[in-house]
Design a protein around this motif. Sequence first.
Motif, short mmCIF file in Angstrom:
data_model
loop_
_atom_site.label_atom_id
_atom_site.label_comp_id
_atom_site.label_asym_id
_atom_site.label_seq_id
_atom_site.Cartn_x
_atom_site.Cartn_y
_atom_site.Cartn_z
N GLU A 167 0.16 0.28 1.08
CA GLU A 167 1.24 0.15 2.06
C GLU A 167 1.80 1.52 2.43
N LEU A 168 1.91 2.41 1.47
CA LEU A 168 2.37 3.77 1.77
C LEU A 168 1.35 4.50 2.63
N LEU B 17 5.03 0.64 4.53
CA LEU B 17 6.18 1.04 3.72
C LEU B 17 6.31 2.55 3.77
N VAL B 18 7.53 3.03 3.76
CA VAL B 18 7.81 4.46 3.81
C VAL B 18 8.56 4.86 2.54
N THR C 33 -4.17 8.32 -2.79
CA THR C 33 -4.22 7.61 -1.52
C THR C 33 -2.84 7.37 -0.94
N ALA C 34 -1.80 7.34 -1.79
CA ALA C 34 -0.45 7.07 -1.31
C ALA C 34 0.15 8.30 -0.64
N SER C 35 0.82 8.06 0.47
CA SER C 35 1.54 9.13 1.16
C SER C 35 2.99 9.11 0.69
N ILE C 36 3.38 10.10 -0.07
CA ILE C 36 4.71 10.15 -0.67
C ILE C 36 5.58 11.18 0.05
#
Length: 315
Positions: free
Chosen positions: A252-253, A258-259, A310-313
């Motif tokens: 989701e990120l 999701l953000v 893989t997650a964009s944080i």
Amino acid sequence: MKSNLDLNALRTFRLVVDTGGFTAAAHRSHRAVSSVSRQIAALERSLGQTLFHRHTRAVALTEAGARYIEAIRPLLADLDQATDAVRAAHDEPTGMLVINAPVAFGERQVVPLVRAFSQRYPNIRTELRLTDHIVDPVYSASDVTFRVGPLTASNLVARTLAPMRYVVAAAPDYLRRCGWPDTPQALRGHDCLRYQGEYGRQHWYWREHGAEAFQRLDVDGSLYSDDAPSLRHAAVLGQGIVLFPTWLIDRELQSGSLVSLLGGWQWEVAPEVRSVHILYAAPRLGPRKVQAFVDHVLEAVGDPPIWDRTASIRR
């Protein structure tokens, strides 16, 4: 000793001990309960000792049975290892691999790991047991167990896969309607969706990066659930803000549904940093299928773990 012992009977004895009863052992070995019972009875006659106290719904080891399982367990394990070693030069690992994992982690991360492992080792079948209750790996006869959070004392090998990394996150639609929180304290004015498990409603904790102590933040919201994927779905729909580990919301990120928020602080649902572990028997005691799976998991997850890559944080 009154007669020659049957090696298969010893294995059946171990299986009954590990599964906790004749019925469970019969189910695991795809046999009739009466067949398991007869084999144990024959073993007891050979030894001249009663190994189990038989009750209506369960069995318990006698004193002689407890001593005997402790004596034969390492011998059977060494025999299994020796057999695997002889086959290793020519054969792929085979058999049934029993994996235990928490529900959400199993659904999100273990299923893809098992899929890739099955493609790599087609002769190994997998039984995946997902539960949020802490299960004794030996008693449940699990070959590999994933644990999220603290560990209890065990004779098993415990490898750390990755530290838990929690992220505060919300859907773009929610942020357009309700605004962006710019400090941890600002979350008190937002709709915070909270996980509610067997230990009650989860608390949220935060600290400055580099600080030692976490501080508890009392938040509340319109939805509680004992099912983390349901809370994740509600957050994607724009209902509120969630605090989840990256392994649960990495996709989701990455997609932007999701953000991540408040990346300038470190977040947890306990006043300490916890990790994801994989538990299994020591290599000399476990069959090759177990070591093959552990090696596959460590390689696939990597460092940093795949869900953090893989997650964009947002920072």
